[in-house]
Every structure is written in structure tokens, then in C-alpha cells.
Design a protein around this motif. Structure first.
Motif, PDB file in Angstrom:
ATOM      1  N   LYS A 124      12.659  -7.138  -2.137  1.00  0.00           N
ATOM      2  CA  LYS A 124      12.016  -5.853  -1.925  1.00  0.00           C
ATOM      3  C   LYS A 124      11.340  -5.353  -3.194  1.00  0.00           C
ATOM      4  O   LYS A 124      10.246  -4.812  -3.144  1.00  0.00           O
ATOM      5  N   SER A 125      11.940  -5.503  -4.332  1.00  0.00           N
ATOM      6  CA  SER A 125      11.324  -5.046  -5.577  1.00  0.00           C
ATOM      7  C   SER A 125      10.096  -5.885  -5.930  1.00  0.00           C
ATOM      8  O   SER A 125       9.126  -5.384  -6.492  1.00  0.00           O
ATOM      9  N   ARG A 126      10.118  -7.171  -5.556  1.00  0.00           N
ATOM     10  CA  ARG A 126       8.946  -8.018  -5.804  1.00  0.00           C
ATOM     11  C   ARG A 126       7.783  -7.577  -4.916  1.00  0.00           C
ATOM     12  O   ARG A 126       6.648  -7.504  -5.349  1.00  0.00           O
ATOM     13  N   ARG A 127       8.087  -7.276  -3.656  1.00  0.00           N
ATOM     14  CA  ARG A 127       7.048  -6.773  -2.750  1.00  0.00           C
ATOM     15  C   ARG A 127       6.505  -5.432  -3.227  1.00  0.00           C
ATOM     16  O   ARG A 127       5.311  -5.186  -3.159  1.00  0.00           O
ATOM     17  N   SER A 128       7.355  -4.587  -3.672  1.00  0.00           N
ATOM     18  CA  SER A 128       6.918  -3.280  -4.183  1.00  0.00           C
ATOM     19  C   SER A 128       6.003  -3.454  -5.390  1.00  0.00           C
ATOM     20  O   SER A 128       4.981  -2.779  -5.515  1.00  0.00           O
ATOM     21  N   LYS A 165       2.704  -4.756  -4.247  1.00  0.00           N
ATOM     22  CA  LYS A 165       1.997  -3.670  -3.563  1.00  0.00           C
ATOM     23  C   LYS A 165       1.358  -2.723  -4.580  1.00  0.00           C
ATOM     24  O   LYS A 165       0.206  -2.305  -4.427  1.00  0.00           O
ATOM     25  N   ILE A 166       2.072  -2.377  -5.601  1.00  0.00           N
ATOM     26  CA  ILE A 166       1.561  -1.482  -6.645  1.00  0.00           C
ATOM     27  C   ILE A 166       0.381  -2.135  -7.376  1.00  0.00           C
ATOM     28  O   ILE A 166      -0.664  -1.514  -7.568  1.00  0.00           O
ATOM     29  N   ILE A 167       0.522  -3.393  -7.761  1.00  0.00           N
ATOM     30  CA  ILE A 167      -0.559  -4.116  -8.448  1.00  0.00           C
ATOM     31  C   ILE A 167      -1.781  -4.209  -7.546  1.00  0.00           C
ATOM     32  O   ILE A 167      -2.924  -4.018  -7.978  1.00  0.00           O
ATOM     33  N   SER A 168      -1.559  -4.495  -6.270  1.00  0.00           N
ATOM     34  CA  SER A 168      -2.655  -4.591  -5.306  1.00  0.00           C
ATOM     35  C   SER A 168      -3.374  -3.256  -5.169  1.00  0.00           C
ATOM     36  O   SER A 168      -4.616  -3.197  -5.134  1.00  0.00           O
ATOM     37  N   ASN A 169      -2.643  -2.175  -5.103  1.00  0.00           N
ATOM     38  CA  ASN A 169      -3.249  -0.843  -5.007  1.00  0.00           C
ATOM     39  C   ASN A 169      -4.031  -0.497  -6.273  1.00  0.00           C
ATOM     40  O   ASN A 169      -5.109   0.094  -6.204  1.00  0.00           O
ATOM     41  N   ILE A 170      -3.490  -0.844  -7.424  1.00  0.00           N
ATOM     42  CA  ILE A 170      -4.191  -0.578  -8.690  1.00  0.00           C
ATOM     43  C   ILE A 170      -5.498  -1.360  -8.751  1.00  0.00           C
ATOM     44  O   ILE A 170      -6.554  -0.816  -9.094  1.00  0.00           O
ATOM     45  N   LEU A 171      -5.462  -2.655  -8.419  1.00  0.00           N
ATOM     46  CA  LEU A 171      -6.678  -3.470  -8.429  1.00  0.00           C
ATOM     47  C   LEU A 171      -7.698  -2.964  -7.403  1.00  0.00           C
ATOM     48  O   LEU A 171      -8.891  -2.863  -7.690  1.00  0.00           O
ATOM     49  N   GLY A 172      -7.231  -2.622  -6.211  1.00  0.00           N
ATOM     50  CA  GLY A 172      -8.130  -2.089  -5.181  1.00  0.00           C
ATOM     51  C   GLY A 172      -8.740  -0.766  -5.593  1.00  0.00           C
ATOM     52  O   GLY A 172      -9.936  -0.514  -5.384  1.00  0.00           O
ATOM     53  N   GLY A 173      -7.933   0.092  -6.200  1.00  0.00           N
ATOM     54  CA  GLY A 173      -8.438   1.384  -6.680  1.00  0.00           C
ATOM     55  C   GLY A 173      -9.470   1.218  -7.788  1.00  0.00           C
ATOM     56  O   GLY A 173     -10.476   1.925  -7.835  1.00  0.00           O
TER      57      GLY A 173
END
Length: 162
Positions: A3-7, A10-18
Motif C-alpha cells: 500500500k505504501s508503494r502504491r501511494s 500515485k503521488i509521483i504520478s500526480n506530481i508528474l501529471g501536474g
């Protein structure tokens, strides 16, 4: 642990997308608000150079074309003809600058040496060398412009008629 790896992903993906979205949206937003932040059309400054003081004979009107430059967004227009003026140099090197248009209906005014007057051919308006109405239907004297002389160059405030 999973779960922490997915989180984290997810955070890295959101930062890159943003970051990518901001990179795309920033120029678009800049393009939209640019006209409010900066003057995009400028030129035709208040005082425009029309020649050297020595170019104008004392007491004799000389017709001069007024040209300026203008920038419209990315295009620069050099030598844009604004109009023309009559320039009369006085004995004390002061200048009188008059519009070439009649104050009655805007017809072109010409200097006629034979009668030492400005004549408007449309309705037979007559003005003296100082721009004063002698005869005709003109409701006022000839329009004039402010001038200044700097480093022997004559400048006229072509935006403001007096």
C-alpha cells in the motif's frame, strides 16, 4: 508495504501529471492575459521629429509630411504617414505649426504666395500667415500643434490639436 508503494507511485504520478499540465497551461494563460499586462500597440509618440530647424525658412510656410513608426503586436510599421502640417519659422526661431485641414469641413488648405494667405478651396476660406481666419465660413482659426526644438531638431505633438 504494498500500500505504501502504491501511494508513493500515485503521488509521483500526480506530481508528474501536474507538472506536465502546468507546462501546457502556463503559455495558454499567458497568451490570454498578455493584452492586459502589456501595451501591444504602441508608437506614434507624442512628439514626432519633422526636420531640422534650418530646413524651415523664416516667415514662409513649408508643408511637411509627418511620419512615425508603430508596433502592433509583432509587426513594426516604419515610416507610417500620419498626415502633414504647415510649419512657419518666426524670426526668433520659434515655430508655428498648423494643420493642413480646414476647421470648417476638413478640406485641404494650401499656402498661396501670390496673396500671402492660406486658402481653402472648398468654401473659399482664407487664413493669414498666423492661422487667423480672414474670411469664409470657418468657425475658428486654423488648428495648431505644440512644438519643441531639441538639438536643432523640430518636434511636433501630432496627437494633440490646439
Amino acid at each position: 508495504m504494498e500500500k505504501s508503494r502504491r501511494s508513493f507511485l500515485k503521488i509521483i504520478s500526480n506530481i508528474l501529471g501536474g507538472t506536465l499540465a502546468a507546462g501546457i497551461l502556463a503559455p495558454i494563460i499567458g497568451l490570454i492575459i498578455h493584452p492586459w499586462l502589456k501595451e501591444t500597440v504602441y508608437g506614434t509618440e507624442d512628439f514626432i521629429g519633422i526636420g531640422k530647424l534650418d530646413d524651415f525658412p523664416v516667415g514662409l510656410p513649408k508643408k511637411v509630411t509627418v511620419t512615425s513608426s508603430k508596433m502592433d503586436a509583432w509587426n513594426i510599421f516604419e515610416g507610417l504617414v500620419m498626415g502633414s502640417v504647415w510649419v512657419i519659422r518666426q524670426r526668433d526661431d520659434s515655430l508655428k505649426v498648423f494643420s493642413t485641414n480646414c476647421p470648417h469641413l476638413g478640406c485641404g488648405i494650401d499656402w498661396v504666395n501670390d496673396v500671402s494667405s492660406f486658402l481653402c478651396p472648398c468654401h473659399e476660406g482664407v487664413f493669414d500667415v498666423n492661422g487667423k481666419t480672414i474670411s469664409g465660413p470657418a468657425p475658428r482659426d486654423m488648428y495648431s500643434y505644440r512644438t519643441k526644438v531639441e538639438n536643432n531638431t523640430v518636434f511636433v505633438d501630432y496627437k494633440n490639436i490646439t
